[in-house]
Design an enzyme around this catalytic site. Structure first.
Site, mmCIF file in Angstrom:
data_model
loop_
_atom_site.group_PDB
_atom_site.id
_atom_site.type_symbol
_atom_site.label_atom_id
_atom_site.label_comp_id
_atom_site.label_asym_id
_atom_site.label_seq_id
_atom_site.Cartn_x
_atom_site.Cartn_y
_atom_site.Cartn_z
ATOM 1 N N GLY A 53 0.818 -1.216 0.000
ATOM 2 C CA GLY A 53 0.000 0.000 0.000
ATOM 3 C C GLY A 53 0.847 1.258 0.000
ATOM 4 O O GLY A 53 2.025 1.221 -0.342
ATOM 5 N N HIS A 113 4.569 1.977 -8.087
ATOM 6 C CA HIS A 113 3.613 0.866 -8.076
ATOM 7 C C HIS A 113 2.756 0.892 -9.345
ATOM 8 O O HIS A 113 2.464 -0.144 -9.930
ATOM 9 C CB HIS A 113 2.675 0.975 -6.860
ATOM 10 C CG HIS A 113 3.358 0.793 -5.535
ATOM 11 N ND1 HIS A 113 3.494 1.813 -4.627
ATOM 12 C CD2 HIS A 113 3.928 -0.300 -4.971
ATOM 13 C CE1 HIS A 113 4.119 1.362 -3.552
ATOM 14 N NE2 HIS A 113 4.396 0.084 -3.735
ATOM 15 N N ARG A 124 8.096 5.192 1.716
ATOM 16 C CA ARG A 124 8.693 5.854 2.884
ATOM 17 C C ARG A 124 9.048 7.322 2.622
ATOM 18 O O ARG A 124 9.275 8.068 3.569
ATOM 19 C CB ARG A 124 9.938 5.089 3.342
ATOM 20 C CG ARG A 124 9.621 3.757 4.010
ATOM 21 C CD ARG A 124 10.875 3.110 4.584
ATOM 22 N NE ARG A 124 10.532 1.951 5.386
ATOM 23 C CZ ARG A 124 10.394 0.717 4.922
ATOM 24 N NH1 ARG A 124 10.559 0.486 3.636
ATOM 25 N NH2 ARG A 124 10.092 -0.281 5.727
#
Ligand code: PAF
Length: 281
Positions: A31, A37, A187
């Site tokens: 996620g 992604h 992050r």
């Protein structure tokens, strides 16, 4: 886009894809999705009939409980992004669904986990193999897509897939970067504005290292990269290793025609970032 929370619901969908001879492309994620992604989704869509993503923050791969606690989560936005990207289905299990009992399996990666992330994050890759093998079992994909930013993870997953004799193609996709060169990572959103301004130095230094490989030894290059980044005062290199692309073993000298990868982990305040570049003569 269909959303499944349990393996049973997912199983019905997978069985119907298989009955209709549809190939399944799988993008496992934790996620907090970003363009990196979405590029995996785009690759999966190009190479498969049905694209399925998973979102699950896997506790067994976090060696630091604070990292697990602070890991960014935003399911609503993730689902919007997947829908927009044309993903066909999402598997979003909870912890009890994936770990109804403690997973005690220990994987053997034939030494691929002995350095870099494996050495600095004990147990991390075993946890990755635990969850990815469970997800592969549930999804039964033909192809699975992973980002090359996690270079060592891709090698570990290939090894696990081989050891378990799974008929799944592991596809490594190129790193996606911000305009200033920072490798995209969930992050990154945890960075303070001061650290965010400092972190483009990581890729800038790695790029320069590729050209310096013609004039410096491996040891000198390692020292130069560490010093250049540490001198910023805001960043601290945890490791910079130049490894053989296949064995992942650190090299001691450059050999023309051999493919090497320079892998780095850097602390930016409390946030740990990794990146890599190929370094060849
Ligand atoms: O790369 C990740 O996001 C995770 O390690 C993965 C492969 C989804 C397993 O939890």
């Amino acid at each position: 886009m269909q959303v499944f929370k349990t393996k049973i619901e997912l199983g019905v969908f997978i069985a119907s894809c298989k009955t209709r001879s549809k190939t399944i492309g799988f993008v496992p994620t934790m996620g907090a999705l970003h363009q990196g992604h979405l590029s995996l989704i785009a690759f999966a869509k190009k190479e498969s009939d049905v694209t399925l993503a998973s979102i699950f923050v896997n506790p067994t791969q976090f060696n630091d409980p604070n990292d697990l606690k602070n890991y960014p989560r935003n399911e609503a936005k993730d689902l919007e992004m997947l829908l927009e990207a044309g993903c066909d289905a999402v598997f979003m299990p909870n912890e009890a669904e994936m770990y109804p009992e403690k997973d005690t399996r220990i994987f053997d990666f034939d030494g691929l986990d002995q350095q870099m992330e494996g050495a600095h994050r004990p147990g991390h890759f075993n946890g990755v193999a635990q969850i990815v093998s469970k997800l592969f079992d549930a999804v039964q994909p033909h192809k699975a897509f992973f980002g090359q930013k996690d270079f060592q993870q891709v090698a570990i997953i290939r090894k696990m897939t081989q050891s378990l004799n799974l008929p799944i193609d592991i596809i490594a996709c190129p790193i996606v970067r911000e305009d200033d060169g920072l490798a995209m990572s969930s992050r990154n959103q945890l960075l303070s504005s001061e650290h965010r301004k400092a972190v483009p130095l990581i890729y800038k230094t790695l790029q320069k290292a590729r050209t310096l490989a013609y004039e410096k030894s491996v040891g000198q290059l390692q020292e130069w990269v560490e010093e250049t980044i540490n001198d910023s005062g805001l960043l601290r290199v945890e490791y910079f290793e130049i490894v053989d692309e296949q064995t992942l073993l650190p090299i001691s000298s450059f050999t023309a025609g051999k493919n090497n990868v320079g892998c780095i982990a850097v602390w930016a305040g409390k946030v740990r970032l990794i990146d890599n570049v190929t370094i060849n003569l």
